[in-house]
Design a protein around this motif. Structure first.
Motif, PDB file in Angstrom:
ATOM      1  N   GLY A  17     -32.882 -25.702 -95.081  1.00  9.68           N
ATOM      2  CA  GLY A  17     -32.455 -26.582 -96.058  1.00  9.68           C
ATOM      3  C   GLY A  17     -30.968 -26.855 -96.100  1.00  9.68           C
ATOM      4  O   GLY A  17     -30.902 -28.063 -96.677  1.00  9.68           O
ATOM      5  N   ILE A  18     -30.170 -25.849 -95.540  1.00 10.05           N
ATOM      6  CA  ILE A  18     -28.659 -26.311 -95.654  1.00 10.05           C
ATOM      7  C   ILE A  18     -28.430 -27.685 -94.704  1.00 10.05           C
ATOM      8  O   ILE A  18     -27.892 -28.444 -94.997  1.00 10.05           O
ATOM      9  N   PHE A  20     -30.670 -29.894 -93.876  1.00 12.02           N
ATOM     10  CA  PHE A  20     -31.470 -31.051 -94.521  1.00 12.02           C
ATOM     11  C   PHE A  20     -30.263 -31.544 -95.879  1.00 12.02           C
ATOM     12  O   PHE A  20     -30.308 -32.722 -96.138  1.00 12.02           O
ATOM     13  N   SER A  21     -29.723 -30.534 -96.510  1.00  8.66           N
ATOM     14  CA  SER A  21     -28.856 -30.812 -97.402  1.00  8.66           C
ATOM     15  C   SER A  21     -27.430 -31.643 -97.152  1.00  8.66           C
ATOM     16  O   SER A  21     -26.923 -32.120 -97.998  1.00  8.66           O
ATOM     17  N   PHE A  22     -27.229 -31.406 -95.730  1.00 11.85           N
ATOM     18  CA  PHE A  22     -26.053 -32.353 -95.479  1.00 11.85           C
ATOM     19  C   PHE A  22     -26.086 -33.833 -95.528  1.00 11.85           C
ATOM     20  O   PHE A  22     -25.403 -34.542 -95.882  1.00 11.85           O
ATOM     21  N   PHE A  23     -27.695 -34.140 -95.347  1.00 12.06           N
ATOM     22  CA  PHE A  23     -27.834 -35.728 -95.392  1.00 12.06           C
ATOM     23  C   PHE A  23     -27.379 -36.428 -96.926  1.00 12.06           C
ATOM     24  O   PHE A  23     -26.916 -37.187 -96.666  1.00 12.06           O
ATOM     25  N   PRO A  24     -27.806 -35.899 -97.729  1.00 11.49           N
ATOM     26  CA  PRO A  24     -27.703 -36.540 -99.131  1.00 11.49           C
ATOM     27  C   PRO A  24     -26.285 -36.466 -99.361  1.00 11.49           C
ATOM     28  O   PRO A  24     -25.565 -37.512 -99.875  1.00 11.49           O
ATOM     29  N   ILE A  50     -33.066 -33.206 -84.440  1.00 15.88           N
ATOM     30  CA  ILE A  50     -32.693 -32.002 -84.680  1.00 15.88           C
ATOM     31  C   ILE A  50     -33.837 -31.205 -85.729  1.00 15.88           C
ATOM     32  O   ILE A  50     -33.590 -29.961 -85.270  1.00 15.88           O
ATOM     33  N   THR A  51     -34.581 -31.558 -86.556  1.00 15.72           N
ATOM     34  CA  THR A  51     -35.550 -31.014 -87.171  1.00 15.72           C
ATOM     35  C   THR A  51     -36.379 -30.361 -86.451  1.00 15.72           C
ATOM     36  O   THR A  51     -36.808 -29.212 -86.293  1.00 15.72           O
ATOM     37  N   ILE A  52     -37.016 -31.122 -85.327  1.00 18.00           N
ATOM     38  CA  ILE A  52     -37.996 -30.717 -84.308  1.00 18.00           C
ATOM     39  C   ILE A  52     -37.278 -29.649 -83.274  1.00 18.00           C
ATOM     40  O   ILE A  52     -38.206 -28.468 -83.167  1.00 18.00           O
ATOM     41  N   GLY A  85     -36.917 -25.267 -96.575  1.00 14.81           N
ATOM     42  CA  GLY A  85     -36.018 -26.059 -96.344  1.00 14.81           C
ATOM     43  C   GLY A  85     -36.081 -27.483 -97.072  1.00 14.81           C
ATOM     44  O   GLY A  85     -35.040 -27.905 -97.681  1.00 14.81           O
ATOM     45  N   PHE A  86     -37.132 -28.066 -97.315  1.00 16.77           N
ATOM     46  CA  PHE A  86     -37.292 -29.094 -98.136  1.00 16.77           C
ATOM     47  C   PHE A  86     -37.007 -28.940 -99.600  1.00 16.77           C
ATOM     48  O   PHE A  86     -36.551 -29.826-100.387  1.00 16.77           O
ATOM     49  N   SER A  87     -37.553 -27.704-100.038  1.00 20.42           N
ATOM     50  CA  SER A  87     -37.174 -27.157-101.448  1.00 20.42           C
ATOM     51  C   SER A  87     -35.726 -27.231-101.673  1.00 20.42           C
ATOM     52  O   SER A  87     -35.306 -27.724-102.756  1.00 20.42           O
ATOM     53  N   LEU A  88     -35.051 -26.713-100.798  1.00 22.44           N
ATOM     54  CA  LEU A  88     -33.574 -26.448-101.130  1.00 22.44           C
ATOM     55  C   LEU A  88     -32.990 -28.047-101.214  1.00 22.44           C
ATOM     56  O   LEU A  88     -31.963 -28.365-101.620  1.00 22.44           O
ATOM     57  N   ARG A  89     -33.495 -28.940-100.172  1.00 17.19           N
ATOM     58  CA  ARG A  89     -32.840 -30.364-100.013  1.00 17.19           C
ATOM     59  C   ARG A  89     -33.368 -30.833-101.560  1.00 17.19           C
ATOM     60  O   ARG A  89     -32.277 -31.662-101.967  1.00 17.19           O
ATOM     61  N   THR A  90     -34.294 -30.633-102.027  1.00 16.24           N
ATOM     62  CA  THR A  90     -34.791 -31.180-103.283  1.00 16.24           C
ATOM     63  C   THR A  90     -33.968 -30.835-104.268  1.00 16.24           C
ATOM     64  O   THR A  90     -33.495 -31.632-105.125  1.00 16.24           O
ATOM     65  N   VAL A  91     -33.401 -29.436-104.368  1.00 14.09           N
ATOM     66  CA  VAL A  91     -32.503 -29.037-105.421  1.00 14.09           C
ATOM     67  C   VAL A  91     -31.369 -29.856-105.191  1.00 14.09           C
ATOM     68  O   VAL A  91     -30.430 -29.884-106.083  1.00 14.09           O
ATOM     69  N   THR A  92     -30.859 -29.879-103.893  1.00 13.16           N
ATOM     70  CA  THR A  92     -29.482 -30.733-103.725  1.00 13.16           C
ATOM     71  C   THR A  92     -29.552 -32.033-103.969  1.00 13.16           C
ATOM     72  O   THR A  92     -28.694 -32.444-104.756  1.00 13.16           O
ATOM     73  N   LYS A  93     -30.717 -32.630-103.734  1.00 11.13           N
ATOM     74  CA  LYS A  93     -30.828 -34.407-104.325  1.00 11.13           C
ATOM     75  C   LYS A  93     -30.788 -34.487-105.601  1.00 11.13           C
ATOM     76  O   LYS A  93     -30.171 -35.309-106.327  1.00 11.13           O
TER      77      LYS A  93
END
Length: 206
Positions: A17-18, A20-24, A50-52, A85-93
Motif C-alpha cells: 500500500g505504501i 501504491f500510495s507513492f503514485f498519486p 514492480i507490483t508483480i 495494498g489497494f485499500s491503503l492507496r484508496t485512502v491516500t487518493k
C-alpha cells in the motif's frame, strides 16, 4: 487464521500500500509536467513490473514458512495482500483528491484526457496521410475518412468537456475512488491467479 499469518498479511499489505500510495503523490507533485509517454511508463509500466515482483516475493516468502501451500493458499495470500495494498492507496487518493486537492485532480486528468485524444487522432490522421501518399486511398476516400475523424474529434472533446465540467460543478463523489478500488480488485483476481500458478509450479519443481 493464526496471529502470525495476520501479521504477515497486514505487514506485507501495508508495504504494498505504501508503494501504491507513492503514485498519486508523484502525480500531484510532477503530473502537470509529465508527457503522456512518461506518465504511462511510470504509472502503468513501472507500476506493473514492480507490483508483480513484490507479490511474487511475498508469495515465495510465505511459501517458505508454510507446511501446506497449494494454489488456493497462494491465491488467498496474494489477494489479501493486494486488497490491503489497494485499500491503503484508496485512502491516500481520497485524502489527496477528495479532501485536499480536488481541483488539481480534475485539472491534471482533464488535460491528460485531452492530450490522449489529440495524440490518438493525430496518429490516425498521420496513418491516413501515409496511405494516401502511397496511393492506397483515392481522393474521395481520403476526404471522407478525414471528415469522419474530424467529427469524432468534436464528439470526443464534447464528451470530455461534459465529463469534467460535471465534476467541476458537483465535485468528486465520495464513492468515486471506491469504484476504482472495486475495479482494481477484479483486475487483481486475474493477476493473482496467474501469479499463484507461477509460485505453485515453482514450488512443485523445487
Amino acid at each position: 487464521m493464526q496471529q502470525s499469518e495476520k501479521e504477515f498479511f497486514l505487514n506485507r499489505g501495508l508495504y504494498l500500500g505504501i508503494f501504491f500510495s507513492f503514485f498519486p503523490i508523484i502525480d500531484l507533485v510532477y503530473g502537470e509536467n509529465m508527457t503522456l509517454k512518461t506518465y504511462y511508463l511510470v504509472f502503468y509500466g513501472l507500476w506493473f513490473i514492480i507490483t508483480i515482483a513484490l507479490l511474487l516475493f511475498f508469495g515465495k516468502e510465505y511459501r517458505a514458512t508454510s507446511n501446506f501451500f497449494d494454489f488456493k493458499s497462494a491465491f488467498r495470500i496474494l489477494f489479501i495482500i493486494s486488497a490491503i495494498g489497494f485499500s491503503l492507496r484508496t485512502v491516500t487518493k481520497i485524502s489527496l483528491w477528495n479532501v485536499f486537492y480536488p481541483e488539481k485532480y480534475i485539472e491534471l486528468n482533464e488535460a491528460r484526457d485531452s492530450k490522449l485524444t489529440s495524440f490518438t487522432f493525430e496518429f490516425s490522421k498521420s496513418s491516413l496521410d501515409k496511405a494516401y501518399k502511397k496511393g492506397s486511398l483515392s481522393d474521395e476516400e481520403y476526404e471522407e475518412s478525414m471528415t469522419i475523424i474530424d467529427n469524432q474529434i468534436i464528439t470526443t472533446n464534447e464528451k470530455i468537456e461534459v465529463k469534467w465540467n460535471d465534476l467541476k460543478q458537483n465535485g468528486i463523489g465520495k464513492t468515486f475512488f471506491v469504484g476504482n478500488l472495486i475495479f482494481n480488485l477484479f483486475f487483481m483476481i486475474i493477476l493473482n491467479a496467474l501469479l499463484a500458478l507461477i509460485i505453485r509450479r515453482k514450488n512443485k519443481i523445487a
